[in-house]
Scaffold this motif. Structure first.
Motif, PDB file in Angstrom:
ATOM      1  N   UNK A   1      20.696  78.200   3.389  1.00  0.00           N
ATOM      2  CA  UNK A   1      22.116  78.839   3.746  1.00  0.00           C
ATOM      3  C   UNK A   1      22.434  79.978   2.945  1.00  0.00           C
ATOM      4  N   UNK A   2      23.170  81.015   3.608  1.00  0.00           N
ATOM      5  CA  UNK A   2      23.411  82.268   2.737  1.00  0.00           C
ATOM      6  C   UNK A   2      24.921  82.349   2.956  1.00  0.00           C
ATOM      7  N   UNK A   3      25.672  82.779   1.882  1.00  0.00           N
ATOM      8  CA  UNK A   3      27.093  83.146   1.809  1.00  0.00           C
ATOM      9  C   UNK A   3      27.025  84.544   1.368  1.00  0.00           C
ATOM     10  N   UNK A   4      27.735  85.230   2.130  1.00  0.00           N
ATOM     11  CA  UNK A   4      27.633  86.854   1.789  1.00  0.00           C
ATOM     12  C   UNK A   4      29.289  87.241   1.679  1.00  0.00           C
ATOM     13  N   UNK A   5      29.747  88.175   0.890  1.00  0.00           N
ATOM     14  CA  UNK A   5      30.943  88.735   1.018  1.00  0.00           C
ATOM     15  C   UNK A   5      30.764  90.139   0.684  1.00  0.00           C
ATOM     16  N   UNK A   6      31.089  91.233   1.487  1.00  0.00           N
ATOM     17  CA  UNK A   6      30.901  92.456   1.177  1.00  0.00           C
ATOM     18  C   UNK A   6      31.212  93.283   2.213  1.00  0.00           C
ATOM     19  N   UNK A   7      30.549  94.531   2.449  1.00  0.00           N
ATOM     20  CA  UNK A   7      31.012  95.424   3.475  1.00  0.00           C
ATOM     21  C   UNK A   7      30.216  95.377   4.822  1.00  0.00           C
ATOM     22  N   UNK A   8      30.397  95.873   5.723  1.00  0.00           N
ATOM     23  CA  UNK A   8      29.936  95.783   7.416  1.00  0.00           C
ATOM     24  C   UNK A   8      28.465  95.961   7.165  1.00  0.00           C
ATOM     25  N   UNK A   9      28.161  97.101   6.676  1.00  0.00           N
ATOM     26  CA  UNK A   9      26.769  97.557   6.555  1.00  0.00           C
ATOM     27  C   UNK A   9      25.759  96.525   6.090  1.00  0.00           C
ATOM     28  N   UNK A  10      26.063  96.258   4.911  1.00  0.00           N
ATOM     29  CA  UNK A  10      25.069  94.859   4.336  1.00  0.00           C
ATOM     30  C   UNK A  10      25.514  93.732   5.008  1.00  0.00           C
ATOM     31  N   UNK A  11      26.438  93.336   5.612  1.00  0.00           N
ATOM     32  CA  UNK A  11      26.854  92.177   5.690  1.00  0.00           C
ATOM     33  C   UNK A  11      26.383  91.783   7.276  1.00  0.00           C
ATOM     34  N   UNK A  12      26.502  92.968   8.165  1.00  0.00           N
ATOM     35  CA  UNK A  12      25.775  92.639   9.558  1.00  0.00           C
ATOM     36  C   UNK A  12      24.453  92.585   9.600  1.00  0.00           C
ATOM     37  N   UNK A  13      23.732  93.361   8.459  1.00  0.00           N
ATOM     38  CA  UNK A  13      22.052  93.213   8.309  1.00  0.00           C
ATOM     39  C   UNK A  13      21.652  91.884   7.876  1.00  0.00           C
ATOM     40  N   UNK A  14      22.595  91.599   6.738  1.00  0.00           N
ATOM     41  CA  UNK A  14      22.127  90.042   6.123  1.00  0.00           C
ATOM     42  C   UNK A  14      22.290  89.031   7.196  1.00  0.00           C
ATOM     43  N   UNK A  15      23.625  89.071   7.985  1.00  0.00           N
ATOM     44  CA  UNK A  15      23.846  87.992   9.038  1.00  0.00           C
ATOM     45  C   UNK A  15      22.643  87.875  10.034  1.00  0.00           C
ATOM     46  N   UNK A  16      22.035  89.169  10.525  1.00  0.00           N
ATOM     47  CA  UNK A  16      21.180  89.073  11.436  1.00  0.00           C
ATOM     48  C   UNK A  16      19.940  88.598  10.961  1.00  0.00           C
ATOM     49  N   UNK A  17      19.322  89.118   9.738  1.00  0.00           N
ATOM     50  CA  UNK A  17      18.209  88.713   9.406  1.00  0.00           C
ATOM     51  C   UNK A  17      18.024  87.390   8.805  1.00  0.00           C
ATOM     52  N   UNK A  18      19.118  86.920   8.152  1.00  0.00           N
ATOM     53  CA  UNK A  18      19.211  85.431   7.747  1.00  0.00           C
ATOM     54  C   UNK A  18      19.261  84.550   8.686  1.00  0.00           C
TER      55      UNK A  18
END
Ligand code: NAD
Length: 522
Positions: free
Chosen positions: A242-259
Motif C-alpha cells: 500500500x502507498x500513502x501519498x500527499x502532495x501535488x496533482x502532477x505527482x499524485x495522479x501519476x503515483x495513484x495510477x502506477x501504484x
C-alpha cells in the motif's frame, strides 16, 4: 559537506538543529534502527529558505539501499504482526511521550529546513502527535464484529495488517504528514518505509530516532530518500502492498495510477483551491482576523490554506480593511520572535508565485496589497513574498485556475449566496471551503449544497481532528476519495478484513446426507 559516516558508526540519535547549523552534514538514511551514511553518488542540496545557506545534502538512495529497506521491513513484519496489539499500544504510548518531549526539537528542524515560523512548526508537530495519540486506541478500533448467523454457526471479522506499506510525503508539513501514516500503519501491525520530502527530511529523521527509543523493533520503520527514482521504486516494488501519498496533482495522479496498476492500495491527497463565501451578515472582525491567518499563515503553503474569497454583495468593500489587517503581519525568519510568516520553500517557488501575481495584473485584476519585493532586513537572501491580496479576480484568470501555494489571496465578487455556491462548486478542487455568516439557515443552505469535502462555518481552516478523517474530494484526492487519511477510514486503509464462519454442531445434529444446494436460512 562531511559525510555522516563518523557520526553514524556510533550515533543512535540525529543531531540537533544547533549542531546541524554549526556543522552541516549529509542526511543519513535509517534502516534496522540505525542511521547510515548513504553510498549515493547523487545528492539533492537543501537550503534554508530564510537564508539560502546550505543545510544538508539529501541522498538519492541507491537501488541497493532501497531494496535493503524493503527487505528489512519485510523481515520485521511477521514478528511485528504477531505481537499483541496491547504490546504495540504500549510502544505507541512511549512514542507519543517522546514526540511530546522532543516537540521543540522537531519544530526547530522544521523551521530550519522548511522555513515556517517556530510557533507554526509546533502546530505541525501537534497535528501529527494527535494522530499518534489516536493510534493508541488500537485495541478498541481493531475489534472485529461477530454475529450468530444460524443455529450453531457464527461469523467473525478480523482486521489484519497488509504487510510492508510506504509513505511518500510533501514538503509543507514535515512532521504532520509522516505522522498521518507511521502511527496507524504500525499500530495495526504493518511495517513502513517512509520517503520524506527531499526538501525537508529532518523531522522524519528525528521521528525515526524516537521510534527506536520507543521500542519499535528494527525494520518496522525505515526511512529512504530521493525524488522520482525512489518514488518509482516504491510504486513498483512487489513487496510494498500500500502507498500513502500527499502532495501535488502532477505527482499524485501519476503515483495513484502506477501504484494501482501494480495492484497496490493507494491513498493520495492532492492539491487544493479553498474558497470562503463571505456574507454581509457575518461578524466582520472575526472574518478579518480569521482570514488573515488562514490565507497568509505558513506563507500560504498549506493544502487547507484559504486562498480564495468569494465576496457576496457589499462585502467587497471590506477588502481594504483586510489589506490593513494583512499589512500588520510580520514576515521574518521563522526563529525570530513575533514572526507571523516565514519565507516560501525555494527561489523557484517564489518566482512561480510572483509570476502568477503578474499574470493577474496583466489580466486586469487589482493588486490591492503587493508582497513582491519584500525583504526582512536580517535575511536579504531568503525566498520572501509578503502577503498579497488580488481583488476583482474572475474565474477565467490564471491566478484563479492554478494552485498558487503562497501568501496570496484572490478575491472574486458575486451578488448572492446561490452564485457563491455555484462558483465554488464549479471549481475542480474540493479540499475545503468555509462560509462566514451569522445566519443558521444560510449556513445550512451552504452546508447542504456545497461540494467540497471539508466545510467550515465561521471556521476558516476546517481540518477535522483524528477522530474524524481528512475528507477532501473531487480533484483534491485521487481515486474518488475512497481512501482517506486517519480516523476509522485510515485504519481500514491499513488493514484487510478476514471473515471466519464457523459451525460447532453436536455430532448427532449433523445430517447424514450431503447437501448440494446453497443453504437457505429461515
Ligand atoms: P510534490 O507533489 O511536489 O511532492 C510530493 C512528493 O512527491 C515528494 O516526496 C516528491 O519527492 C514526490 N514527487 C514530486 N514530483 C514527483 C514526480 N513527478 N514523480 C514522482 N514523485 C514526485 O508536492 P509538494 O510541493 O512537496 O507539496 C505541496 C503540494 O502538496 C500542494 O499541491 C498541496 O496542496 C499538497 N498537499 C495536499 C495535502 C492534502 O491533504 N490534500 C496536504 C499537504 C500538501
Amino acid at each position: 559537506l562531511r559525510p555522516m559516516s563518523a557520526l553514524a558508526s556510533t550515533a543512535t540519535s540525529y543531531p540537533t538543529t544547533h549542531e546541524r547549523i554549526a556543522k552541516p552534514e549529509d542526511t543519513p538514511w535509517f534502516v534496522d534502527n540505525e542511521f547510515l551514511p548513504s553510498k549515493a553518488d547523487k545528492f539533492i542540496e537543501l537550503y534554508d529558505p530564510a537564508t539560502n545557506n546550505l543545510v544538508t545534502r539529501v541522498p538519492q538512495s541507491t537501488d541497493a539501499e532501497l531494496q535493503a529497506a524493503v527487505d528489512s521491513a519485510q523481515k520485521a513484519f511477521p514478528a511485528w504482526r504477531s505481537m499483541s496489539v496491547l504490546a504495540r499500544q504500549q510502544i505507541m504510548f512511549k512514542y507519543v511521550n517522546l514526540i511530546r518531549e522532543n516537540w521543540d526539537r522537531l519544530a526547530a528542524s522544521i523551521t530550519l529546513e522548511q522555513g515556517k515560523t517556530f510557533v507554526d512548526a509546533r502546530g505541525d508537530v501537534l497535528r501529527g502527535l494527535q494522530v499518534a495519540e489516536a493510534a493508541c486506541g488500537a485495541p478498541e478500533f481493531l475489534k472485529g464484529e461477530i454475529l450468530e448467523v444460524a443455529k450453531d454457526m457464527e461469523t467473525r471479522s478480523y482486521k489484519e495488517p497488509l504487510g510492508v506499506v510506504a509513505a511518500i510525503c510533501p514538503f509543507n508539513f514535515p512532521a504532520m504528514i509522516p505522522l498521518w501514516c507511521i502511527p496507524i500503519a504500525t499500530v495495526t501491525g504493518n511495517t513502513i518505509i517512509v520517503k520524506p520530502s527531499e526538501r525537508d527530511p529532518g523531522a522524519t529523521m528525528i521521528l525515526a530516532e524516537l521510534a527506536k527509543k520507543a521500542g519499535f523493533p528494527p525494520g518496522v520503520i525505515n526511512v529512504i530518500h530521493g525524488a522520482h527514482r525512489t518514488v518509482d521504486f516504491i510504486l513498483d516494488a512487489p513487496e510494498i502492498k500500500a502507498v500513502s501519498f500527499v502532495g501535488g496533482n502532477k505527482a499524485g495522479e501519476y503515483i495513484y495510477s502506477r501504484a494501482s496498476a501494480n495492484g497496490k492500495r493507494v491513498q493520495a491527497n492532492l492539491g487544493a483551491k479553498n474558497h470562503a463565501a463571505v456574507m454581509p451578515d457575518c461578524n466582520k472582525n472575526q472574518f478579518l482576523n480569521a482570514v488573515s491567518g488562514a490565507a497568509f499563515g505558513a506563507a500560504g503553503q498549506r493544502c487547507m490554506a484559504l486562498s480564495t474569497l468569494v465576496m457576496v454583495g457589499e462585502t467587497k468593500e471590506w477588502l481594504s480593511d483586510l489589506a490593513e489587517s494583512a499589512k500588520q503581519l510580520h514576515v521574518n525568519g521563522g526563529f525570530e520572535e513575533g514572526a507571523d510568516l516565514g519565507p516560501v520553500i525555494s527561489p523557484q517557488s517564489k518566482e512561480r508565485i510572483e509570476s502568477l501575481i503578474k499574470s493577474a495584473e496583466e489580466e486586469g485584476a487589482t493588486i490591492l496589497l503587493d508582497g513582491r519585493g519584500f525583504k526582512p532586513e536580517k535575511y536579504p537572501n531568503g525566498n520572501w513574498v509578503g502577503p498579497t491580496i488580488i481583488a476583482n479576480v474572475t474565474a477565467d484568470m490564471k491566478c484563479y485556475k492554478e494552485e498558487i501555494f503562497g501568501p496570496v489571496l484572490v478575491c472574486l465578487n458575486v451578488d448572492t449566496l446561490d452564485e457563491a455556491i455555484e462558483l465554488i462548486n464549479k471549481n475542480e478542487y474540493g479540499n475545503g471551503t468555509a462560509i462566514f455568516t451569522r445566519s443558521g439557515p444560510t449556513a445550512e443552505t451552504f452546508r447542504r449544497n456545497i461540494e467540497a469535502g471539508q466545510v467550515g462555518i465561521n471556521v476558516p481552516i476546517p481540518v477535522p481532528l483524528p477522530m474524524f478523517s481528512f475528507t477532501g474530494n473531487k480533484k483534491s484526492i485521487a481515486g474518488g476519495g475512497a481512501n482517506t487519511f486517519y480516523g476509522q477510514p485510515g485504519v481500514n486503509f491499513y488493514t484487510q478484513q478476514k471473515t471466519v464462519t464457523a459451525m460447532w454442531s453436536s455430532a448427532d445434529a449433523i445430517s447424514k446426507k450431503a447437501d448440494v444446494a446453497m443453504p437457505t436460512h429461515n
